[in-house]
Write an enzyme that holds these catalytic residues in place. Structure first.
Site, PDB file in Angstrom:
ATOM      1  N   CYS A   1       0.833  -1.199   0.000  1.00 28.96           N
ATOM      2  CA  CYS A   1       0.000   0.000   0.000  1.00 28.96           C
ATOM      3  C   CYS A   1       0.873   1.257   0.000  1.00 28.96           C
ATOM      4  CB  CYS A   1      -0.919   0.006   1.219  1.00 28.96           C
ATOM      5  SG  CYS A   1      -2.036   1.426   1.285  1.00 28.96           S
ATOM      6  N   PRO A   2       0.811   2.062  -1.043  1.00 28.14           N
ATOM      7  CA  PRO A   2       1.611   3.303  -1.058  1.00 28.14           C
ATOM      8  C   PRO A   2       1.117   4.338  -0.061  1.00 28.14           C
ATOM      9  CG  PRO A   2       0.153   3.213  -2.969  1.00 28.14           C
ATOM     10  CD  PRO A   2       0.032   1.885  -2.279  1.00 28.14           C
TER      11      PRO A   2
END
Length: 324
Positions: free
Chosen positions: A114-115
């Protein structure tokens, strides 16, 4: 134009700060909880690594992996039916483990990288990620709900002609837009939890010896929830780790029994009472995972799932090939 009732002010202040605190706490835990990696037993020894380097990619190469994996609790395979092996980490991948190209590590029960949290979401922090989505959604809904009456007054010219009314409009639009996006994402992950799937498994179903099985890890709705949130309900809403298992092995509901492995005709209870009859050649399920399979309560989705549980007590035949 603010609230005039003291009780309403107190309730809103308490609710706002409670939701904000839980949102920040779960967000913090999601970001700073390190992803878990496979344990030492899944890593090849120095001698096995040397053998793999010397042997060509053929039967001899696979034989090295066969000896290394014979006592490991592994069900899943590659698309060709071979053992899932990571060349970069030089280890045999546990079930539901995947190599993250961003972290350059194999992550247990990897869901996705997840950025927004700059971290891999996997076994160690998936519960925190779900709570982060839940509390951020509630936080945005609370802001949109409390701002709604002033947003309506903005369009009916009921607010004083100051710059503050534009702040009210922006706040409502921002909270409403985030609420829509978060509700869809949170709903999707709730569906994943109910089916005991990860995001990667939703896009590509896990492969077992008998073939692809999109529900291979599903044990029924209640058991699937407990596998993520744990047995103690008092910890469910808190970002405290309470998931069951160790992330390296998971109970399965396999359809076809492997004829090359000994069966357990005595039923599910034999796996926990007699160590000689556990489902892996030399390694039983961890206590919390065995508890999921032997619980006397009615947790299964139906009688067909019970049949699958009994049929899946043996380890599939091990055929190997390298997979990055």
């Amino acid at each position: 134009m603010s609230m005039e009732d003291i009780g309403e002010q107190v309730v809103c202040l308490i609710a706002y700060h409670l939701l904000f605190a839980m949102f920040v706490w779960s967000y913090w835990k999601t970001i700073f909880t390190l992803p878990m990696n496979p344990s030492k037993e899944f890593h090849l020894s120095y001698a096995e690594k040397e053998l793999l380097e010397r042997e060509p990619r053929g039967e001899a190469h696979q034989e090295v992996l066969r000896r290394a994996a014979k006592d490991l609790p592994i069900y899943t395979r590659t698309m060709s039916g071979a053992i899932r092996y990571c060349d970069r980490c030089q280890l045999i991948k546990p079930d539901r483990c995947h190599h993250c190209s961003v972290c350059d590590k194999c992550i247990l029960k990897m869901d996705h990288h997840c950025p927004w949290v700059n971290n891999c979401v996997g076994f160690s922090n998936y519960k925190f990620f779900l709570l982060f989505l839940a509390y951020s959604l509630l936080y945005c809904l609370f802001i949109a709900a409390t701002d709604l009456q002033y947003f309506i007054k903005f369009w009916t010219n009921g607010l004083p002609d100051t710059q503050a009314k534009f702040h009210i409009m922006f706040l409502f639009f921002a909270a409403a837009m985030f609420s829509v996006s978060l509700s869809s994402l949170f709903g999707y992950h709730c569906w994943l939890v109910s089916k005991n799937k990860s995001t990667l498994e939703a896009f590509r179903s896990p492969v077992f010896r008998h073939g692809t099985d999109k529900n291979g890890f599903s044990l029924g709705f209640s058991k699937n929830m407990r596998q993520v949130f744990g047995d103690e309900e008092k910890y469910w809403l808190l970002p405290i780790f309470s998931s069951l298992g160790d992330g390296c092995s998971f109970p399965t509901c396999l359809v076809n029994q492997d004829p090359e492995q000994p069966s357990t005709p005595a039923g599910l209870n034999s796996t926990s009472k007699n160590p000689e009859n556990h489902q892996f050649p030399a390694k039983p399920l961890r206590e919390s995972q065995s508890h999921l399979l032997t619980d006397s309560q009615s947790w299964t989705e139906g009688s067909t799932n019970l049949g699958k549980d009994k049929a899946g007590m043996s380890n599939p035949a091990l055929t190997m090939e390298n997979e990055t």
